[in-house]
Each structure stands twice: as C-alpha cells, then as structure tokens.
Design a protein around this motif. Structure first.
Motif, PDB file in Angstrom:
ATOM      1  N   TYR A  45      35.648  48.437  33.915  1.00  0.00           N
ATOM      2  CA  TYR A  45      36.450  47.946  35.038  1.00  0.00           C
ATOM      3  C   TYR A  45      36.932  49.107  35.909  1.00  0.00           C
ATOM      4  CZ  TYR A  45      40.539  46.146  37.531  1.00  0.00           C
ATOM      5  OH  TYR A  45      41.452  45.827  38.497  1.00  0.00           O
ATOM      6  N   GLN A 100      36.094  43.344  47.497  1.00  0.00           N
ATOM      7  CA  GLN A 100      37.256  42.556  47.070  1.00  0.00           C
ATOM      8  C   GLN A 100      36.838  41.174  46.581  1.00  0.00           C
ATOM      9  OE1 GLN A 100      39.647  42.714  50.625  1.00  0.00           O
ATOM     10  NE2 GLN A 100      40.603  44.679  50.075  1.00  0.00           N
ATOM     11  N   ASP A 101      35.893  40.556  47.302  1.00  0.00           N
ATOM     12  CA  ASP A 101      35.422  39.227  46.897  1.00  0.00           C
ATOM     13  C   ASP A 101      34.668  39.271  45.577  1.00  0.00           C
ATOM     14  OD1 ASP A 101      36.553  37.833  48.895  1.00  0.00           O
ATOM     15  OD2 ASP A 101      34.709  37.248  49.912  1.00  0.00           O
ATOM     16  N   ALA A 103      35.171  41.277  43.099  1.00  0.00           N
ATOM     17  CA  ALA A 103      36.151  41.416  42.024  1.00  0.00           C
ATOM     18  C   ALA A 103      36.794  40.074  41.677  1.00  0.00           C
ATOM     19  CB  ALA A 103      37.218  42.431  42.425  1.00  0.00           C
ATOM     20  N   LYS A 104      36.923  39.191  42.676  1.00  0.00           N
ATOM     21  CA  LYS A 104      37.540  37.878  42.439  1.00  0.00           C
ATOM     22  C   LYS A 104      36.544  36.855  41.909  1.00  0.00           C
ATOM     23  CE  LYS A 104      40.807  38.501  46.263  1.00  0.00           C
ATOM     24  NZ  LYS A 104      41.176  38.029  47.630  1.00  0.00           N
ATOM     25  N   LYS A 105      35.323  36.861  42.482  1.00  0.00           N
ATOM     26  CA  LYS A 105      34.373  35.788  42.221  1.00  0.00           C
ATOM     27  C   LYS A 105      33.576  35.975  40.939  1.00  0.00           C
ATOM     28  CE  LYS A 105      33.607  34.801  47.152  1.00  0.00           C
ATOM     29  NZ  LYS A 105      34.069  33.410  47.187  1.00  0.00           N
ATOM     30  N   GLN A 107      33.480  38.289  37.378  1.00  0.00           N
ATOM     31  CA  GLN A 107      33.920  39.339  36.468  1.00  0.00           C
ATOM     32  C   GLN A 107      32.863  39.587  35.392  1.00  0.00           C
ATOM     33  OE1 GLN A 107      37.892  38.547  35.071  1.00  0.00           O
ATOM     34  NE2 GLN A 107      38.744  38.534  37.138  1.00  0.00           N
TER      35      GLN A 107
END
Length: 648
Positions: A45, A100-101, A103-105, A107
């Motif tokens: 990560y 950024q997207d 990291a959200k969508k 993992q």
C-alpha cells in the motif's frame, strides 16, 4: 524505468457510464479478479501511494507518458498515459484524479483505469504489453450512408495507425469527410514503452473490435492497456497547430535556404459498393485537414534538401527540451563555436548529449547539415554515434550518445583529473583516435577529412575509450576529387596544418598534422599553444623538436607518467608525433602508416624533419569565397584541397 513483459491479469469490467465524456471524465476501469486485496498501511500500500504520487508529478514532465516502479519489498509497477493533445496541467489533473479513483474503486494488487484524457495502471508484477482491449457502449446516432461510413472509418483508422507507429509520441488524430454535412473524427494512441510493431499489432486488434461499430453506431472507442482508439461524428480532440507543424516539417532555418521536405501522401482509393442511381458518393473522400506527420527519419542529402531516410531518426524538440530540463545551465557539457552541448535523460532513462546549434547562425546551419550528411552514414567504435536530430523553427538539435567522461581536454589539461590517465589509458586514446581517423580517410564508404581535430572534439566513454566527434567542419572527397574550393574553412589555431592556415590547402595530411599535435599533448599534458615555456619555445612543437635534438625527451613527458611506463614506448610515440607534424605534408605519414607504427614495434620510423611553427600570428584575414567547385586528378597537387580561410 521498468520494462514491460507479457504478464496477463484477468479483468472485471464495470459498465460504461457516459456516452460523450467531457474533459477529465471517467470512462472505465478494471481490477485483477484473481489478485488478493492489499491491506492498508502494508508495504504494498505504501509503495502504491508513492507510485501514484510519482505518476502524478512526472507524467506531464515526460510529454504525457511515464513508467516506473517503487519499492524493494512488495514492489509496485505503474504507468500513466495522457492523451497526446492535452497540455501538462490537464494531464497532471487527470492522472491525479485517476490515481485517487483507483485507490477507492479497486483495492487489489493490479488495476487499470481509463479517463477521457488519461489512463493509469499498476501491478504487483511487470506490466503487460498484450492487447487487452475492451470497449464501452457506443454512439447510436444515425448516419446517412452506413456502407460508406464503414469504408471511410476503416480508411481513417488505417491512416492514423500508420502515422502513430512512426511518430515518437505514438499518437495521431485526423478527420475524413463522409458527406458535406458529416465528418468522422478519429484518434489513436499507444503507450510509448512498446515498439512500433507492438503498437501496430495492438491497434489492429482494436480495429477488429471497432469494426463491429460500423453496422449500428456513429461513434465509439476501444480501450486497452497499451493502445486506444476512438471515433466520433463530432470533434472531441484539440485541433493541432498546423503552423507549428509546418515549421517543424519545413524546417525553415534560414531565409536564404529553401528547405524542401518530401512527404509521401497517403491516398485512399477504396470504392464503396455501387448503389443504383447513386454516383455522387461512389468514392471515398480524400483525407481532409489531416496534419502531416513529422517524418520519423530525415537526412539532408544535398545543399538544401531534407529527405526521409532510415539512416537518422527525427526526434521531437519538445522531448529534447524536457530531457535537458529546458536546456538548464547545470546540464551544460560544453560550448563550441556554433552551439552548446547539454546532457539529457530520455523518459526511458537513457542518457544522451544534445547539441543545440546557434539559433540564428548561418554557420550553425551549415554545420548542422554537414554533420547529418556525413556522420549519419558512418559507423565505427572510435566515432561518436549520432542518434538523431531535431528541427523546429530556428531550433536545430543534434542528439548523440552520451560520453560519461566528456571531452579529452577536460581531463588532459587539468592537473588533478589528469592523474586518471595512466600510460595504458593514454596509449589506448592515441590508438583510438588513430583508428578513427584511418576509418574516415581510407576504410569508410566515404573519404572524410575532419579538419577540426582537437582534444575538445575527442570524447571519452565510461572506459576512457576515445571517440572522434563534431563533424560540422568535415569534408567528403569523391574518388575522382582531389581538390575543391569551398566557401570557407574554419579551424582551431594550434591544430591547423600550416598549408591549411596559410594557403587554404587541406587533405588527409592536414588531419595527420592535427593528430600529431594531439599525440604530443597527450604525452606531455601540455597544450600546444598557451602553456609555454620560454621565448625559445613558444609552442609545444618547437619545444618537442628542441628536446628531440638535444636528447632530453624526458623533459617533455608528463611527470605523472615517468614512473609508470616504459621509456621506449614513450620515445617511440614522440617520434611518431614529430613525423606527423612535419612542415611539408608530403613528408608526413598517412594514417594507415601511423596505425602500423603504433601497433608494430618491429618497424623503425624514419627520422623526422623540423615541425611546422605556430601559425597563430601569421593569419589575420577572414575571407569567404562564394560558391564551390571541384577539380580533377590532373589539376591536383599532392592530393591537396584549396580553400579560403575563416578563423574560428
């Protein structure tokens, strides 16, 4: 930067969300469904977050493409690509949003996301170059003629692909008129870490998927990890600046020089299926307003013509500007009469040397053309390799392989750095220069006279091997040409043969003279002019001749060498050097004889006569004779060449 391989990651596709995305609009993404999820604050990560930051910062700086890896443990590989028509600010914002997207969508340990203006991918393993194309929903608007539409679309796609694989940025846009009221706009792009062949293969696969759109759609796109294709009936990309491209292609670098560029046009003669009573649209329209591609390869063959060739790659000025940090002073490697040389680093990490010729110098233009005409055809381990050139308006760049130890003069004439050059290295440098000159004079397919041989034009690689550089002043001799009258001669005092400086005569023997001066400089560690000595010996040549006659050669030798080399070898090299700088060119050896004398100890060199004395005080004129002519063998004298002189 990391290199890609063929690892493949399965995809889970999320449905396409928006038909006509605007700037920065999310299009699609996929995660590796067999990958294990990463844990927050784990090494993977933390490496991934560092990767995202690196991609956001560096992608705009490297012309919209950046590839790297982060970490030693749980290493993460990533690449980002911005669309070729967006500026650096849009590129940076798009890559940042994409990271950024991601990291959200997703993992997972591998993922890719596509935006209208960019795409970002990461993986725990090296990145795939295989075609993994997927396509979102298409534009279902009606078109007036479906058969004609499919023909025009395929013609446009083929043309764009041919341009993209040849263009360094692997990006192309263009449009074709379907009818008076309908125009198809197209875009193709590949990531720049794949070869032209791989780019073409990826685009062909994308076109196969795209072909299905013809029967029902008026627009669509294919998204892949290494290439993208899109077409619409409305403009969706920024129109290129045609004036800039014209400047690049025509390279109008002097008002008195007419530069002609030969570009092969691509014509499309694909005929539509004939329809009864419809003759007006029986042929595919000619490509309209397509920006002509920058030629991948250019060579100046004649005095004012630039022709496409495979001998020398053309490189984008913008890439060279980025590689040198906008020609930053701290990247400066050296400066000559017609330009400055900078160190540069390409996006793939390769180091280069970029020579930026004087922007408005006519002489710089002549040097540029001459260098391309000659060195692009020459290949030898003791010649610096010319990698490419760049033209844009008044900008003229020559791109060379990078030499880690810079030029010989920087080391040889510095008291501290000179200690790096023991006798073995110096002898190898002498032999390398000799072999390079022998190749130019006798072994290459061209007969080349360098005319400006000096320590600053001899570069040293990481092993201190010598490579001759700077062919701006060089001249080519035809087989039946022994004499020429050129516009000008530019040389460097202290290295010019006397017949060249005084009468404008030059030949292979004038290069031999310059070599002899350098040989004596390498042995002594002193310059021929400027470091001397006393009134009886104003130059190194006169000093060496006096010591030779007095039997005091030890006084000539660099003190750093006296304890580490055999005196016999040193004395033999001094002997050869004095032979090369004899006043009468007929008495100087050829370079083939020099190489034999250097490498065959059994042959005794003949006794030298007195060397030429300094000519620096004897030449005061700057004469330029317009026009050039050549004379035949019957008119030659000692195979010398006549020229005017223009001191440098």
């Amino acid at each position: 930067m990391a290199k890609a391989n063929s690892t493949f990651f399965p995809l889970i596709l999320i449905p396409f969300l928006v038909l006509n995305p605007v700037s920065g609009q999310f299009l699609n993404f996929s995660c590796g469904d067999n990958d294990v999820p990463y844990e927050l604050n784990s090494p993977f990560y933390n490496n991934l977050m560092s990767l995202f930051n690196s991609l956001s910062l560096n992608t705009p700086q490297y012309q919209g493409f950046y590839k790297t890896s982060i970490g030693n443990v749980d290493q993460v590989y990533g690449r980002a690509l911005c669309r070729g028509d967006v500026n650096s600010a849009v590129c940076q914002n798009c890559v940042k949003s994409a990271c950024q997207d991601l990291a959200k969508k997703c993992q997972k340990q591998s993922a890719v996301i596509w935006y209208d203006k960019c795409q970002v991918e990461y993986s725990y393993g090296t990145l795939t170059t295989e075609y993994t194309g997927k396509y979102p929903a298409s534009n279902t608007d009606k078109v007036s003629d479906r058969v004609q539409f499919c023909h025009v679309l395929m013609s446009l796609s083929t043309n764009l692909a041919q341009r993209a694989v040849r263009y360094e940025l692997k990006f192309a846009t263009g449009k074709l008129e379907l009818t008076k009221n309908e125009t198809i706009y197209g875009l193709v792009q590949c990531t720049r870490d794949i070869s032209s062949v791989e780019c073409g293969s990826c685009l062909n696969s994308a076109f196969a998927d795209l072909n299905g759109y013809c029967v029902s759609s008026a627009g669509g796109m294919v998204l892949s990890r290494t290439c993208n294709v899109r077409f619409e009936l409305n403009p969706f990309y920024s129109e290129p600046h045609t004036s800039r491209n014209k400047r690049i292609i025509l390279a109008s670098i002097a008002p008195t020089v007419c530069v002609m560029v030969v570009l092969l046009g691509i014509y499309f003669c694909i005929h539509r299926s004939k329809k009864t009573g419809d003759e007006e649209n029986s042929q595919i329209p000619v490509l309209q307003e397509m920006v002509a591609p920058i030629p991948n390869y250019v060579v100046i063959k004649e005095e004012s013509n630039i022709l496409s060739s495979q001998e020398l790659p053309f490189m984008e000025f913008a890439i060279m500007k980025a590689a040198t940090d906008n020609f930053l002073d701290s990247n400066k490697l050296g400066q000559g009469g017609f330009g400055t040389v900078y160190k540069g680093i390409l996006p793939d990490g390769k180091e280069i040397a970029v020579k930026r010729l004087s922007r408005r110098s006519w002489q710089g233009l002549e040097e540029f053309k001459n260098e391309i005409r000659l060195i692009a055809k020459l290949q030898h381990r003791n010649l610096v390799r010319l990698l490419g050139c760049s033209l844009e308006g008044n900008e003229k760049l020559l791109i060379y392989e990078y030499m880690h130890n810079k030029s010989l003069d920087i080391i040889l004439f510095d008291l501290e750095k000179r200690s790096q050059l023991d006798w073995t290295k110096r002898l190898n440098i002498i032999s390398g220069i000799a072999r390079g000159l022998l190749y130019l004079h006798e072994e290459s397919r061209l007969k080349i006279i360098h005319r400006d041989l000096k320590p600053s034009n001899v570069l040293l690689d990481h092993q201190m091997a010598a490579k001759i550089s700077d062919f701006g002043m060089a001249r080519m001799f035809q087989e039946d040409q022994n004499m020429a009258n050129t516009k000008r001669v530019v040389g460097t005092y202290g290295y010019m043969a006397p017949e060249y400086a005084m009468e404008g005569l030059f030949s292979g023997k004038s290069d031999v003279f310059s070599f002899g001066v350098m040989l004596l400089e390498i042995i002594s560690g002193k310059r021929n002019i400027g470091s001397h000595l006393n009134d009886q010996a104003q130059t190194l040549l006169t000093y060496a001749w006096r010591l030779w006659n007095e039997g005091q050669l030890l006084d000539l030798i660099d003190p750093m060498l006296t304890e580490s080399c055999p005196m016999q070898e040193l004395e033999r090299c001094i002997h050869i050097g004095l032979l090369c700088v004899q006043e009468d060119p007929a008495e100087r050896p050829t370079m083939s004889a020099v190489v034999v004398l250097l490498e065959t100890k059994q042959i005794s060199p003949p006794q030298p006569n007195k060397p030429a004395f300094s000519v620096r005080k004897l030449v005061h004129q700057h004469i330029v004779i317009e026009g050039e002519s050549s004379l035949t063998k019957d008119q030659s004298v000692n195979q010398l060449t006549v020229s005017s002189i223009a001191p440098r």
